[in-house]
Design a protein around this motif. Structure first.
Motif, PDB file in Angstrom:
ATOM      1  N   VAL A 176     -27.966   4.640 -16.942  1.00 27.13           N
ATOM      2  CA  VAL A 176     -26.920   4.675 -17.961  1.00 27.13           C
ATOM      3  C   VAL A 176     -26.455   3.274 -18.342  1.00 27.13           C
ATOM      4  O   VAL A 176     -26.244   2.977 -19.523  1.00 27.13           O
ATOM      5  N   PHE A 177     -26.332   2.379 -17.365  1.00 28.83           N
ATOM      6  CA  PHE A 177     -25.637   1.120 -17.614  1.00 28.83           C
ATOM      7  C   PHE A 177     -26.517  -0.123 -17.604  1.00 28.83           C
ATOM      8  O   PHE A 177     -26.114  -1.165 -18.130  1.00 28.83           O
ATOM      9  N   THR A 178     -27.679  -0.077 -16.982  1.00 33.20           N
ATOM     10  CA  THR A 178     -28.498  -1.292 -16.909  1.00 33.20           C
ATOM     11  C   THR A 178     -29.649  -1.229 -17.908  1.00 33.20           C
ATOM     12  O   THR A 178     -29.862  -0.224 -18.571  1.00 33.20           O
ATOM     13  N   GLY A 179     -30.399  -2.336 -18.001  1.00 33.83           N
ATOM     14  CA  GLY A 179     -31.517  -2.407 -18.936  1.00 33.83           C
ATOM     15  C   GLY A 179     -31.083  -2.864 -20.306  1.00 33.83           C
ATOM     16  O   GLY A 179     -29.925  -3.221 -20.538  1.00 33.83           O
ATOM     17  N   PRO A 180     -32.016  -2.848 -21.258  1.00 35.45           N
ATOM     18  CA  PRO A 180     -31.689  -3.273 -22.622  1.00 35.45           C
ATOM     19  C   PRO A 180     -30.716  -2.309 -23.287  1.00 35.45           C
ATOM     20  O   PRO A 180     -30.735  -1.101 -23.014  1.00 35.45           O
ATOM     21  N   VAL A 181     -29.874  -2.842 -24.143  1.00 39.58           N
ATOM     22  CA  VAL A 181     -28.893  -2.024 -24.851  1.00 39.58           C
ATOM     23  C   VAL A 181     -29.580  -1.226 -25.941  1.00 39.58           C
ATOM     24  O   VAL A 181     -30.303  -1.788 -26.775  1.00 39.58           O
ATOM     25  N   ARG A 182     -29.364   0.078 -25.948  1.00 35.68           N
ATOM     26  CA  ARG A 182     -29.903   0.892 -27.048  1.00 35.68           C
ATOM     27  C   ARG A 182     -29.159   0.519 -28.329  1.00 35.68           C
ATOM     28  O   ARG A 182     -27.922   0.375 -28.323  1.00 35.68           O
ATOM     29  N   PRO A 183     -29.880   0.343 -29.426  1.00 39.74           N
ATOM     30  CA  PRO A 183     -29.231  -0.117 -30.669  1.00 39.74           C
ATOM     31  C   PRO A 183     -28.054   0.746 -31.089  1.00 39.74           C
ATOM     32  O   PRO A 183     -27.025   0.232 -31.553  1.00 39.74           O
ATOM     33  N   GLU A 184     -28.177   2.069 -30.943  1.00 38.51           N
ATOM     34  CA  GLU A 184     -27.101   2.956 -31.396  1.00 38.51           C
ATOM     35  C   GLU A 184     -25.869   2.896 -30.499  1.00 38.51           C
ATOM     36  O   GLU A 184     -24.820   3.462 -30.835  1.00 38.51           O
ATOM     37  N   LEU A 185     -25.984   2.210 -29.343  1.00 43.67           N
ATOM     38  CA  LEU A 185     -24.848   2.083 -28.424  1.00 43.67           C
ATOM     39  C   LEU A 185     -24.204   0.704 -28.469  1.00 43.67           C
ATOM     40  O   LEU A 185     -23.250   0.440 -27.735  1.00 43.67           O
ATOM     41  N   ALA A 186     -24.696  -0.155 -29.321  1.00 47.11           N
ATOM     42  CA  ALA A 186     -24.236  -1.553 -29.330  1.00 47.11           C
ATOM     43  C   ALA A 186     -22.765  -1.695 -29.673  1.00 47.11           C
ATOM     44  O   ALA A 186     -22.111  -2.661 -29.264  1.00 47.11           O
ATOM     45  N   SER A 187     -22.211  -0.754 -30.420  1.00 45.41           N
ATOM     46  CA  SER A 187     -20.794  -0.850 -30.814  1.00 45.41           C
ATOM     47  C   SER A 187     -19.908   0.137 -30.054  1.00 45.41           C
ATOM     48  O   SER A 187     -18.797   0.432 -30.483  1.00 45.41           O
ATOM     49  N   THR A 188     -20.382   0.630 -28.926  1.00 49.15           N
ATOM     50  CA  THR A 188     -19.600   1.586 -28.128  1.00 49.15           C
ATOM     51  C   THR A 188     -18.313   0.934 -27.636  1.00 49.15           C
ATOM     52  O   THR A 188     -18.346  -0.145 -27.039  1.00 49.15           O
ATOM     53  N   PRO A 189     -17.175   1.553 -27.856  1.00 55.22           N
ATOM     54  CA  PRO A 189     -15.911   0.952 -27.386  1.00 55.22           C
ATOM     55  C   PRO A 189     -15.743   1.107 -25.878  1.00 55.22           C
ATOM     56  O   PRO A 189     -16.150   2.103 -25.288  1.00 55.22           O
ATOM     57  N   ASP A 190     -15.124   0.107 -25.274  1.00 54.25           N
ATOM     58  CA  ASP A 190     -14.842   0.173 -23.840  1.00 54.25           C
ATOM     59  C   ASP A 190     -13.622   1.074 -23.609  1.00 54.25           C
ATOM     60  O   ASP A 190     -13.002   1.574 -24.553  1.00 54.25           O
TER      61      ASP A 190
ATOM     62  N   GLU B 269      -7.248   5.563 -21.146  1.00 52.53           N
ATOM     63  CA  GLU B 269      -8.348   5.925 -20.253  1.00 52.53           C
ATOM     64  C   GLU B 269      -8.318   5.116 -18.958  1.00 52.53           C
ATOM     65  O   GLU B 269      -8.685   5.624 -17.891  1.00 52.53           O
ATOM     66  N   ARG B 270      -7.854   3.888 -19.036  1.00 49.84           N
ATOM     67  CA  ARG B 270      -7.729   3.099 -17.803  1.00 49.84           C
ATOM     68  C   ARG B 270      -6.634   3.666 -16.909  1.00 49.84           C
ATOM     69  O   ARG B 270      -6.755   3.625 -15.676  1.00 49.84           O
ATOM     70  N   TRP B 271      -5.582   4.223 -17.522  1.00 47.40           N
ATOM     71  CA  TRP B 271      -4.532   4.867 -16.735  1.00 47.40           C
ATOM     72  C   TRP B 271      -5.039   6.160 -16.098  1.00 47.40           C
ATOM     73  O   TRP B 271      -4.474   6.625 -15.094  1.00 47.40           O
ATOM     74  N   VAL B 272      -6.077   6.743 -16.654  1.00 46.34           N
ATOM     75  CA  VAL B 272      -6.675   7.936 -16.048  1.00 46.34           C
ATOM     76  C   VAL B 272      -7.465   7.569 -14.799  1.00 46.34           C
ATOM     77  O   VAL B 272      -7.313   8.182 -13.730  1.00 46.34           O
ATOM     78  N   ILE B 273      -8.323   6.554 -14.900  1.00 46.17           N
ATOM     79  CA  ILE B 273      -9.231   6.215 -13.799  1.00 46.17           C
ATOM     80  C   ILE B 273      -8.587   5.261 -12.801  1.00 46.17           C
ATOM     81  O   ILE B 273      -8.865   5.326 -11.602  1.00 46.17           O
ATOM     82  N   GLY B 274      -7.716   4.378 -13.275  1.00 46.62           N
ATOM     83  CA  GLY B 274      -7.122   3.378 -12.388  1.00 46.62           C
ATOM     84  C   GLY B 274      -6.445   3.951 -11.153  1.00 46.62           C
ATOM     85  O   GLY B 274      -6.702   3.495 -10.028  1.00 46.62           O
ATOM     86  N   PRO B 275      -5.576   4.964 -11.293  1.00 44.83           N
ATOM     87  CA  PRO B 275      -4.928   5.523 -10.091  1.00 44.83           C
ATOM     88  C   PRO B 275      -5.918   6.118  -9.094  1.00 44.83           C
ATOM     89  O   PRO B 275      -5.712   6.021  -7.876  1.00 44.83           O
ATOM     90  N   LEU B 276      -6.991   6.716  -9.588  1.00 45.00           N
ATOM     91  CA  LEU B 276      -7.991   7.289  -8.678  1.00 45.00           C
ATOM     92  C   LEU B 276      -8.684   6.194  -7.878  1.00 45.00           C
ATOM     93  O   LEU B 276      -8.878   6.321  -6.665  1.00 45.00           O
ATOM     94  N   VAL B 277      -9.069   5.114  -8.557  1.00 47.72           N
ATOM     95  CA  VAL B 277      -9.712   4.004  -7.857  1.00 47.72           C
ATOM     96  C   VAL B 277      -8.747   3.386  -6.842  1.00 47.72           C
ATOM     97  O   VAL B 277      -9.138   3.053  -5.709  1.00 47.72           O
ATOM     98  N   ALA B 278      -7.487   3.247  -7.228  1.00 53.20           N
ATOM     99  CA  ALA B 278      -6.500   2.691  -6.298  1.00 53.20           C
ATOM    100  C   ALA B 278      -6.367   3.553  -5.052  1.00 53.20           C
ATOM    101  O   ALA B 278      -6.317   3.040  -3.913  1.00 53.20           O
ATOM    102  N   LEU B 279      -6.331   4.875  -5.224  1.00 48.09           N
ATOM    103  CA  LEU B 279      -6.237   5.780  -4.070  1.00 48.09           C
ATOM    104  C   LEU B 279      -7.476   5.703  -3.196  1.00 48.09           C
ATOM    105  O   LEU B 279      -7.393   5.755  -1.967  1.00 48.09           O
ATOM    106  N   MET B 280      -8.655   5.579  -3.820  1.00 46.38           N
ATOM    107  CA  MET B 280      -9.891   5.448  -3.034  1.00 46.38           C
ATOM    108  C   MET B 280      -9.855   4.204  -2.152  1.00 46.38           C
ATOM    109  O   MET B 280     -10.274   4.234  -0.995  1.00 46.38           O
ATOM    110  N   LEU B 281      -9.341   3.119  -2.703  1.00 47.02           N
ATOM    111  CA  LEU B 281      -9.271   1.874  -1.942  1.00 47.02           C
ATOM    112  C   LEU B 281      -8.206   1.953  -0.842  1.00 47.02           C
ATOM    113  O   LEU B 281      -8.444   1.554   0.299  1.00 47.02           O
ATOM    114  N   VAL B 282      -7.035   2.470  -1.181  1.00 51.06           N
ATOM    115  CA  VAL B 282      -5.958   2.560  -0.191  1.00 51.06           C
ATOM    116  C   VAL B 282      -6.367   3.465   0.964  1.00 51.06           C
ATOM    117  O   VAL B 282      -6.213   3.112   2.145  1.00 51.06           O
ATOM    118  N   LEU B 283      -6.908   4.645   0.655  1.00 49.08           N
ATOM    119  CA  LEU B 283      -7.309   5.580   1.709  1.00 49.08           C
ATOM    120  C   LEU B 283      -8.562   5.110   2.437  1.00 49.08           C
ATOM    121  O   LEU B 283      -8.828   5.553   3.557  1.00 49.08           O
TER     122      LEU B 283
END
Length: 517
Positions: free
Chosen positions: A441-455, A460-474
């Protein structure tokens, strides 16, 4: 506030939120998201307050207890209470719900259009949250069964009305499998009551524990409960509903379905099968341990071969649930504590994977792995978070899942060395399916149709950030969580009548002996 009905409040609050969304006036429906998020965050605050009333030093006993007559003529009570395991699972579930609400912010479209999809979807999420809290807190077997079945209703609509192209097929398959297991369990619930002491509180779990059962009757009752829980878990070979449901459901639904609801199966094995049917549990344990190892390896192997990301994550869960069941039926305090902790950690890591896959699919319009490639250069934040969550799923040291999986394997090795070695191959396979997915999904050459994909955006960071924080704390500080699950593990062993397997030489003793030489 020790007499405050914390658990009933945790049931009623999201229920009120669901009703509020359904009766929201037309002019106020533009506030749907804020109302749903407000109730979900208020639930988080309430569970934090409930923790303050819970004595961790006495985590093996049920606390925050409430018992009220419900149907006295049938022996049914509104009986709630949690030990450390139940409270930990409720907390994990309550934390996931606001993240699911945030993830669905734009997932279901309009909140005021002709279909009003998002409002109904978020109301179902809150309704499901109420059932989740209730099932993890129920101390009455009949109440547990009612909620066990009632949870199917919101999930059925969350898949069938809001999922992908094959959503109706997936929803019906999920419903039929779950209903079949539930009906078998109902027979066991009624038969158990008839064998028990009866009376106005005849379905209370503590009144049924220790009931003298004929050995053959106990085995049949155990099997009726275990089958329902194995389907819910899901275990091989009754797992086939899960990949279809996960593939067709919205990402938030898959998060709650696999990250939370499926824990009801393993929770039921731990809190109902073992104490109610101790002799039958020991009798069935050898076969269940073998099926658990098969689930570990089978789920991992099928995950490697998947082309759809949602199905891949679903099969990883079959493998992970194999570890959880293995730890429960290995019958050591270490393995059972590891399984209890694994239930929490799996909800965090698998929930994170489903949500990230949902973000990817929303950008590409596809869940097929072959439609991606090279995204690491285009969306570095998403790539980094995906890697951390994936490494948690494969139990990398320093992340929370490693602690629980290590405890399961070590505890199992103490009683079944060969089984533990076989299960360890699942860890190796996990590295393959996670890293290969990341690579494609993430490595290799960039597919042309994905070149403008927004980060990832701020929401969305508030969705994933707390989960990652809990994984690290626990992962780095698992002690407080283990303090919740270790005492109930010792109680489970006592209930099933099995002596714990303790190390012959402690680390401290070995070190002292070495220094004397």
């Amino acid at each position: 506030m020790s007499d405050f009905p914390w658990l009933s409040a945790l049931v009623v609050l999201p229920l009120l939120g669901a009703v509020a969304l359904w009766v929201l006036p037309t002019g106020a429906r533009r506030h749907t998201r804020a109302v749903a998020l407000g109730f979900a965050l208020a639930q988080v605050a309430l569970v934090v307050a409930a923790f303050s009333a819970f004595d961790v030093a006495d985590a093996a006993t049920h606390q925050l207890v409430e018992t009220y007559p419900w149907i006295p003529a049938l022996g049914v009570s509104w009986a709630l209470g949690v030990d450390g395991v139940g409270l930990a699972l409720i907390a994990m579930s309550v934390v996931l719900v606001p993240l699911v609400v945030l993830a669905a912010w734009r997932e279901q479209g309009s909140v005021s259009g002709p279909t009003d999809r998002l409002r109904h979807y978020l109301a179902l999420v809150l309704l499901l949250e109420a059932f989740i809290v209730l099932v993890f807190a129920a101390r009455d077997v009949f109440l547990f069964y009612v909620v066990f079945e009632a949870m199917l209703i919101p999930v059925y609509f969350m898949i069938g009305a809001f999922g992908g192209a094959q959503r109706r097929y997936a929803a019906v398959k999920f419903l039929l499998y779950s209903l079949a297991g539930g009906l078998v369990m109902l027979v066991g619930v009624i038969a158990l009551y008839l064998q028990g002491p009866g009376g106005p509180e005849g379905f209370l779990t503590e009144n049924l524990v220790g009931t003298a059962l004929d050995p053959s009757v106990e085995k049949w009752l155990f099997l009726s409960f275990f089958l329902a829980f194995a389907i819910k878990a899901p275990m091989f070979p009754v797992h086939t509903w899960l990949p279809d449901a996960a593939q067709q459901a919205p990402a938030g639904t898959s998060t709650l379905l696999v990250g939370v609801l499926d824990k009801v199966g393993t929770f039921g094995m731990l809190t109902l099968c073992l104490p109610l049917f101790p002799n039958a549990s020991r009798w069935a344990a050898p076969v269940i341990v073998v099926l658990a190892v098969v689930s570990v390896l089978y789920g991992a192997l099928l995950a490697i071969g998947q082309k759809d990301m949602m199905r891949l994550v679903a099969y990883t869960s079959v493998s992970h649930f194999g570890f959880i069941v293995l730890g429960i039926f290995a019958f050591t305090s270490t393995s059972i504590a590891g399984s209890s902790f694994y239930m929490v950690n799996h909800g965090l890591s698998t929930g994170g994977l489903f949500l990230l896959v949902g973000f990817l699919a929303a950008r590409r319009g596809s869940q097929q792995i072959g439609d991606f490639g090279g995204l690491q250069k285009v969306v570095p934040v998403m790539a980094g978070l995906f890697l951390v969550v994936g490494l948690s799923a494969l139990s990398l040291p320093g992340l929370s899942t490693f602690v629980s999986e290590f405890l399961v394997i070590v505890g199992t090795f103490a009683r079944h060395p060969g089984v533990a070695v076989a299960a360890t191959f699942g860890v190796v396979l996990a590295a393959l399916y996670v890293l290969w997915l990341y690579q494609r999904v993430f490595t290799g050459p960039v597919r042309p149709e994905l070149a403008s994909t927004p980060d990832l955006g701020a929401r969305e960071r508030w969705v994933i950030g707390p989960l990652v924080a809990l994984m690290l704390v626990l992962g780095f500080l698992p002690g407080p969580a283990l303090d919740l699950v270790r005492p109930p593990a010792h109680v489970s062993l006592e209930q099933v009548g099995v002596d714990d397997v303790a190390p012959t030489v402690s680390i401290a003793t070995a070190g002292a002996e070495g220094s004397d030489q």
